[in-house]
Design a protein around this motif. Structure first.
Motif, PDB file in Angstrom:
ATOM      1  N   ALA A 232       0.833  -1.206   0.000  1.00  0.00           N
ATOM      2  CA  ALA A 232       0.000   0.000   0.000  1.00  0.00           C
ATOM      3  C   ALA A 232       0.866   1.252   0.000  1.00  0.00           C
ATOM      4  O   ALA A 232       0.597   2.216  -0.737  1.00  0.00           O
ATOM      5  CB  ALA A 232      -0.926  -0.004   1.213  1.00  0.00           C
ATOM      6  N   LEU A 233       1.929   1.259   0.797  1.00  0.00           N
ATOM      7  CA  LEU A 233       2.816   2.413   0.845  1.00  0.00           C
ATOM      8  C   LEU A 233       3.580   2.582  -0.471  1.00  0.00           C
ATOM      9  O   LEU A 233       3.790   3.709  -0.933  1.00  0.00           O
ATOM     10  CB  LEU A 233       3.790   2.274   2.014  1.00  0.00           C
ATOM     11  N   ASP A 234       4.002   1.462  -1.074  1.00  0.00           N
ATOM     12  CA  ASP A 234       4.673   1.543  -2.375  1.00  0.00           C
ATOM     13  C   ASP A 234       3.765   2.210  -3.407  1.00  0.00           C
ATOM     14  O   ASP A 234       4.205   3.042  -4.210  1.00  0.00           O
ATOM     15  CB  ASP A 234       5.069   0.146  -2.855  1.00  0.00           C
ATOM     16  N   SER A 235       2.491   1.833  -3.389  1.00  0.00           N
ATOM     17  CA  SER A 235       1.555   2.408  -4.362  1.00  0.00           C
ATOM     18  C   SER A 235       1.333   3.894  -4.113  1.00  0.00           C
ATOM     19  O   SER A 235       0.910   4.626  -5.010  1.00  0.00           O
ATOM     20  CB  SER A 235       0.216   1.660  -4.302  1.00  0.00           C
ATOM     21  N   ALA A 236       1.609   4.333  -2.872  1.00  0.00           N
ATOM     22  CA  ALA A 236       1.484   5.754  -2.535  1.00  0.00           C
ATOM     23  C   ALA A 236       2.784   6.506  -2.770  1.00  0.00           C
ATOM     24  O   ALA A 236       2.894   7.684  -2.415  1.00  0.00           O
ATOM     25  CB  ALA A 236       1.056   5.901  -1.077  1.00  0.00           C
TER      26      ALA A 236
END
Length: 496
Positions: free
Chosen positions: A378-382
């Motif tokens: 999720a953080l990578d996608s952000a």
């Protein structure tokens, strides 16, 4: 010396550091959580105060606290502590892992779609604002008496000083703060029937908010010490681990699990269930992914089988093969990232007549690691990527668990000195910064001098030979939630 008090879910810790930032003493007192109904999680705020008294007394037995110059606080986030006009507690605090306000979250997002943009975060049952809407809908008599809402550590600050204060990192988790401006937002407050008159004064984490009242100082056998605003537990843990600049990050293996990264600005990404909050230090922000039951999953399983956590982990040390066919979903309190589902259930899958306790223990360790990989994705996608991570929290004491997480995340992990008391260490560092700042020293220079990364105790590199095993199991882990979601929802809605 400087004292940090960390109000956690399972206990309150006190950490004392010297003027060089080294830990010289620590003590703790346990706390219990009450669950009067399914998905409910509450604590009596008076138990926090009694734990504070106990910890201070234990520290008095270990060193001379007359040399303490300032106190800092850290605490579990999101809890709704409701006070009347006289500052008296109206009901037990509704905690961060309470899931009762799902309907209120959905109603708020439907009625006020602009609130997500203003807060930068999805409305989730764990956050404070929907809890107040639940009280308004279900306990009208309590809501009618409501004068002030404080977060857990801020209630402790109120008992210590008589002042109502909060810091930006903790306040961001209420959904009443605009993290971009670092101020309370009138529209967000109005959506739950509140105004700024119900809110404490906001400060940065290292700002002084008051002094111990003479009565409290006498009761604690302490001087009349200054108190800084402190921080939410994760931001405080970041300060303790020196994670203060963009592209740094850490993982916390406490009752919950947190994947934390620092950003130079407020970077909202609610569509991926990323929490975007203020850091505890000025001009800094952070993003988080959160899994609600990390070390709690292992503690729950230990209690279930009548063993201690240490015994379960020691048994794994004797196993030649750290693989298992068993899968575990650690959703004992629902889940935030990536599902935002308070009704999600914990599950074991793959049990047979040959399954051993060791298989199930290993599955718990893997399941929590997979939930942290959900957070990483999720953080990578952000757009939030880090090359290496520090580890803090009680669960991080296990070398095996640290290695499993390094393998699953395919990241270099560093276990640092003080990692088991990270938030308390961060609270003490904030006290040090506040006292030094009061003497006229520039805050950025103080951060560079005192908020350094502690020494590495162990470094874990991902093991290439394990990648195929964990990638295969992670794919099964992801499919398990989707395959059983409808069944779990029906179970949750069953009257029996």
């Amino acid at each position: 010396m400087y004292l940090g008090l960390d109000l956690g879910t399972s206990g309150l810790k006190g950490v004392v550091i010297d003027d060089k930032g080294s830990v010289v003493a620590q003590a703790s007192a346990p706390l219990t959580v009450n669950s009067p109904q399914a998905t409910w999680s509450e604590q009596d705020p008076e138990s926090w105060w009694q734990a504070c008294l106990e910890v201070i007394e234990l520290l008095h037995q270990r060193l001379d606290l007359s040399k303490v110059k300032a106190i800092g606080l850290s605490g579990q986030m999101h809890g709704a502590t409701l006070l009347d006009q006289n500052g008296q507690v109206l009901r037990p605090c509704i905690l961060w892992n309470d899931g009762r306000s799902q309907a209120q979250c959905e109603a708020l997002m439907t009625q006020f779609p602009e609130l997500i943009e203003r807060s930068g975060n999805l409305f989730m049952p764990g956050f404070t604002a929907p809890k107040i809407r639940w009280v308004q809908d279900n306990e009208a008599d309590i809501f009618a008496k409501l004068a002030f809402v404080l977060l857990p550590k801020d209630y402790l600050a109120y008992r210590l000083t008589g002042t109502m204060s909060s810091d930006c990192s903790d306040a961001a988790g209420t959904l009443w703060l605009n993290p971009q401006t670092r101020q309370w937002d009138d529209a967000l407050l109005a959506a739950t029937g509140l105004t700024q008159a119900n809110m404490p004064t906001l400060y940065e984490g290292c700002d002084l908010v008051g002094e111990l009242s003479p009565e409290v100082a006498q009761a604690l056998s302490l001087p009349v010490l200054p108190l800084v605003a402190g921080a939410g537990d994760n931001a405080a843990g970041a300060v303790g681990m020196g994670v203060t600049n963009p592209n740094q990050g850490f993982i916390s293996l406490g009752t919950s699990g947190v994947y934390f990264t620092v950003s130079e600005s407020h970077k909202a990404n609610p569509e991926n269930t990323v929490h975007a909050f203020c850091h505890a230090l000025p001009n800094r922000w952070h993003q988080m992914g959160v899994t609600l039951s990390a070390a709690n999953s292992l503690a729950w399983f230990a209690k279930l089988v009548g063993q201690s956590v240490a015994e379960l982990l020691e048994a794994l040390d004797d196993c030649p093969d750290h693989t298992t066919r068993v899968l575990f979903l650690p959703y004992l309190s629902g889940e935030r990232t990536p599902h935002n589902d308070p009704l999600a259930n914990g599950q074991f899958v793959g049990l047979s007549n040959t399954t051993r306790v060791e298989d199930m223990t290993l599955a718990v360790l893997e399941g929590v690691a997979f939930s942290l990989l959900d957070c990483q994705n999720a953080l990578d996608s952000a757009g939030s990527r880090v090359e290496e991570l520090s580890l803090i929290g009680g669960g991080a004491r296990s070398a095996l668990w640290r290695q499993i997480i390094a393998n699953v995340l395919n990241k270099r992990l560093i276990y640092r000195d003080g990692g088991d008391v990270g938030p308390g260490l961060g609270a003490a560092r904030l006290a040090l910064l506040g006292e030094q700042q009061r003497q006229g020293k520039a805050i950025e220079a103080l951060i560079a001098e005192y908020c350094t990364m502690p020494d590495a105790l162990a470094v874990h590199q991902p093991e290439a030979a394990t990648q195929a095993y964990y990638q295969h199991k992670y794919a099964l882990y992801q499919s398990l939630y989707q395959a059983t979601k409808d069944l779990n929802d029906k179970l949750a809605q069953s009257s029996w």
